[in-house]
Design an enzyme around this catalytic site. Structure first.
Site, PDB file in Angstrom:
ATOM      1  N   SER A  15       0.842  -1.127  -0.041  1.00  0.00           N
ATOM      2  CA  SER A  15      -0.067  -0.067   0.051  1.00  0.00           C
ATOM      3  C   SER A  15       0.913   1.318  -0.013  1.00  0.00           C
ATOM      4  CB  SER A  15      -0.955   0.093   1.397  1.00  0.00           C
ATOM      5  OG  SER A  15      -0.047  -0.109   2.435  1.00  0.00           O
ATOM      6  N   ILE A 151      -8.374  -9.637   0.736  1.00  0.00           N
ATOM      7  CA  ILE A 151      -9.649 -10.471   0.787  1.00  0.00           C
ATOM      8  C   ILE A 151     -10.751  -9.466   0.548  1.00  0.00           C
ATOM      9  CG2 ILE A 151     -11.537 -11.525   2.240  1.00  0.00           C
ATOM     10  CD1 ILE A 151      -9.136 -12.724   3.759  1.00  0.00           C
ATOM     11  N   PRO A 193       8.207  -9.149  -7.502  1.00  0.00           N
ATOM     12  CA  PRO A 193       7.039  -8.748  -6.732  1.00  0.00           C
ATOM     13  C   PRO A 193       5.941  -8.286  -7.748  1.00  0.00           C
ATOM     14  CG  PRO A 193       8.897  -7.954  -5.672  1.00  0.00           C
ATOM     15  CD  PRO A 193       9.320  -8.492  -7.082  1.00  0.00           C
ATOM     16  N   CYS A 384     -11.590  26.102  12.759  1.00  0.00           N
ATOM     17  CA  CYS A 384     -12.510  25.104  13.389  1.00  0.00           C
ATOM     18  C   CYS A 384     -12.401  24.867  14.894  1.00  0.00           C
ATOM     19  CB  CYS A 384     -12.839  23.614  12.710  1.00  0.00           C
ATOM     20  SG  CYS A 384     -14.297  22.895  12.869  1.00  0.00           S
ATOM     21  N   GLN A 388     -12.519  28.008  17.643  1.00  0.00           N
ATOM     22  CA  GLN A 388     -13.137  27.915  19.074  1.00  0.00           C
ATOM     23  C   GLN A 388     -12.200  28.060  20.246  1.00  0.00           C
ATOM     24  OE1 GLN A 388     -15.258  24.056  18.702  1.00  0.00           O
ATOM     25  NE2 GLN A 388     -16.438  24.423  17.226  1.00  0.00           N
ATOM     26  N   HIS A 510     -13.566  24.978   7.114  1.00  0.00           N
ATOM     27  CA  HIS A 510     -12.348  24.425   6.801  1.00  0.00           C
ATOM     28  C   HIS A 510     -12.042  25.185   5.186  1.00  0.00           C
ATOM     29  CE1 HIS A 510     -12.189  21.408   9.849  1.00  0.00           C
ATOM     30  NE2 HIS A 510     -13.469  21.363   9.827  1.00  0.00           N
ATOM     31  N   GLU A 512      -9.060  25.026   4.323  1.00  0.00           N
ATOM     32  CA  GLU A 512      -7.879  24.117   3.528  1.00  0.00           C
ATOM     33  C   GLU A 512      -8.759  23.186   2.533  1.00  0.00           C
ATOM     34  OE1 GLU A 512      -9.249  23.780   6.530  1.00  0.00           O
ATOM     35  OE2 GLU A 512      -9.317  21.841   7.417  1.00  0.00           O
TER      36      GLU A 512
HETATM   37  N1  GLN Z   1     -14.791  19.702  17.708  1.00  0.00           N
HETATM   38  C1  GLN Z   1     -15.247  20.880  17.291  1.00  0.00           C
HETATM   39  C2  GLN Z   1     -16.775  20.819  16.766  1.00  0.00           C
HETATM   40  O1  GLN Z   1     -17.342  19.527  16.572  1.00  0.00           O
HETATM   41  C3  GLN Z   1     -14.467  21.255  16.058  1.00  0.00           C
HETATM   42  C4  GLN Z   1     -14.625  20.318  14.866  1.00  0.00           C
HETATM   43  C5  GLN Z   1     -13.449  20.606  14.001  1.00  0.00           C
HETATM   44  O2  GLN Z   1     -12.254  21.093  14.345  1.00  0.00           O
HETATM   45  N2  GLN Z   1     -13.369  19.998  12.635  1.00  0.00           N
HETATM   46  O3  GLN Z   1     -17.488  21.819  16.799  1.00  0.00           O
END
Ligand code: GLN
Length: 539
Positions: A15, A151, A193, A384, A388, A510, A512
């Protein structure tokens, strides 16, 4: 609209050979020749999707616009092709069985014994062709997860065998990705291989058409001939995939090896001239010739496994190239950060990103790192959970709400500045139940976020249950942390920033997940720029 052509990519020997990158590179070349192409990944595990998996298992969980929690390879597909993927682009054994079992309960197979062949394989084949039936694509590339001989991948290979039999001879191609190990003592690359792996595939009725061989050394023409002879392929269909400096070199390497040409020849499709890779090449030139360098600290709790932060790492590559700046990422384990060692561990960075995550492990370390960056005016970017934590830190140290917390970590806190969203409170099941996928955000003019995006209305992808508690909004604002982006329908806070700080931005979504080679994400581009400015000022 003609029927689409199908490329199946299987893996042999081991893999982690990079099927995702090879698939994405081939797709890029075909796209650059003017073909419409998409890539899908079929994963043999039984989870319905990777959303419930710990990042240590399969790396980051990638989220699509339509809210699917998917394999991280879909991130590569989007970053290479600059085209969004969807739920249909990632299928697992769990999802296949769930569909078949639901049908069985409804009575769709009444009287029949439900079996792997034909019922499971029929469902695999139906899903293999779903995107093809949209009429949007000329070529569909399917990456089969796992390694031939496992499998759990057998039903997939069987479905490919059946599909090839049903399709016209020029409508499908199988690419087998293998490894040629180098024996240092013998100074030799070994083909055995690969021969065995091709044979194993053949035992299940599937003949590989093209071999892509991962190798640390050049494969000689004699060795290509030998592989062709033993593996039943043409010698121009033995493609060398030598280790390269960056994954973004692979499309150009595959172009040199003529992988796209061999595929189009098998399909009897025209080359449509030379592929247009101007933008790609200019990205690579900027990436490889940086004029400056910055060091960014990535604070997270999964730092032992960089795949957990794959999209963030790639976003920095895109944003670095956009700024002609090399971004050196250093990982900081949030669990080992505390008041005593925070200065020593993070003060040398030109910028700090606090990563997404779940649960309380490492949370106090993240908060401590944020305090330091806020007070010392180091550029900060929180994603995220990172956002927070920035809210919690501000509440504790600026608003002086000492016990401020997220109810994810402390259900009983008197100051739940981050709280579970109301519609999340009724949910008990874990899979696919977060706030997922694309939601709109309205950005306030004159803010840092606005200056990065250059527009008011954006759409970004989400994956969370908790959210900024709007009861505290005015208190935060009065002390200088504002909500510069809000969801227009629900009023949920999407972006926070500190007005008096040179660059302090936290986002609930997000970013990214939407950065691509051709479209580096504006927030990453601005953050890298802020780190460059900070470094220059620091001298
Ligand atoms: N744990 C946090 C929430 O559920 C942040 C989630 C995250 O960073 N993707 O809101």
């Amino acid at each position: 609209m003609n029927k689409p052509k199908y490329v199946f990519v299987t893996g042999g020997v081991t893999s982690s050979l990079g099927k995702g990158i090879i698939s994405a590179s081939l797709a890029k070349l075909l796209q650059a020749r003017g073909y419409t192409v998409t890539i899908q990944k079929f994963d043999p595990y039984i989870n319905v999707d990777p959303g419930t998996l710990n990042p240590y298992e399969h790396g980051e969980c990638y989220v699509t616009d339509d809210g699917a929690e998917t394999d991280l390879d879909l991130g590569h597909y989007e970053r290479f092709l600059n085209v969004p993927t969807s739920q249909a682009n990632n299928v697992t054994t769990g999802r296949i069985y769930q569909t078949v079992i639901d049908k069985e309960r409804r009575g769709d197979y009444l009287g029949k014994t439900v079996q792997v062949v034909p019922h499971i394989t029929d469902e695999i084949k139906r899903r293999l062709q779903l995107l093809g039936e949209t009429g949007k694509y000329e070529i569909i590339i399917t990456e089969i997860g796992g390694t031939v001989g496992d499998i759990e991948s057998l039903p997939y290979i069987e479905a490919v065998r059946q599909m090839r039999w049903e399709l016209a001879p020029n409508d499908s191609v199988v690419i087998h990705l293998t490894l040629l190990p180098y024996l240092a003592a013998a100074k030799e690359l070994k083909t055995k291989p690969t021969q065995h792996s091709v044979k194993e595939l053949l035992e299940t009725g599937v003949q590989a058409d093209i071999l892509v061989c991962r190798t640390e050394h050049t494969i000689s023409p004699e060795m290509k001939k030998k592989l062709a002879l033993f593996c039943n392929v043409k010698s121009n269909a033995v493609i060398e995939s030598i280790d390269v400096e960056t994954i973004y070199d692979v499309p150009l390497k595959m172009l040199k090896e003529k992988l796209d040409k061999v595929v189009l020849e098998k399909f009897k499709l025209p080359l449509r001239g030379e592929p247009d890779l101007k933008q790609w090449e200019s990205f690579l030139a900027r990436f490889k010739n940086p004029k400056q360098e910055v060091t960014i600290g990535l604070v997270g709790k999964y730092v032992e496994l960089p795949d957990a932060y794959k999209s963030i790492i790639e976003s920095f590559i895109h944003a670095g190239a956009a700024n002609e700046c090399k971004v050196k990422l250093e990982y900081v384990h949030s669990e080992f950060l505390d008041k005593e060692n925070a200065v020593e561990k993070i003060s040398h960075f030109d910028g700090i990103l606090v990563a997404p995550g779940f649960g309380s492990r490492g949370i106090e370390g993240k908060i401590e790192a944020i305090r330091y960056t806020r007070e010392n005016k180091i550029p900060f970017f929180g994603i995220c959970l990172g956002m927070q934590c920035a809210v919690i830190e501000f509440a504790r140290n600026v608003l002086k709400l000492k016990d401020a917390h997220s109810t994810e970590m402390n259900e009983k806190t008197k100051n739940p500045v981050i709280d579970m969203m109301p519609d999340q409170k009724k949910i008990t099941e874990k899979g696919g139940t977060m706030r997922l996928g694309a939601y709109a955000c309205e950005i306030q003019k004159g803010t840092k976020a606005y200056s990065a995006y250059g527009r008011q209305r954006i759409s970004e992808r989400h994956r969370h249950r908790y959210e900024f508690n709007n009861k505290y909004l005015s208190e935060f604002k009065a002390k200088g942390m504002i909500a510069s982006g809000i969801n227009p329908e629900t009023g949920l806070v999407e972006i926070v920033e500190i007005t008096e700080h040179p660059y302090f931005v936290g986002v609930q979504y997000h970013p990214e997940l939407k950065s691509t080679v051709e479209n580096p994400h504006p927030l990453f581009v601005r953050f890298v720029k802020a780190a460059m400015d900070y470094k220059t000022k620091k001298g």
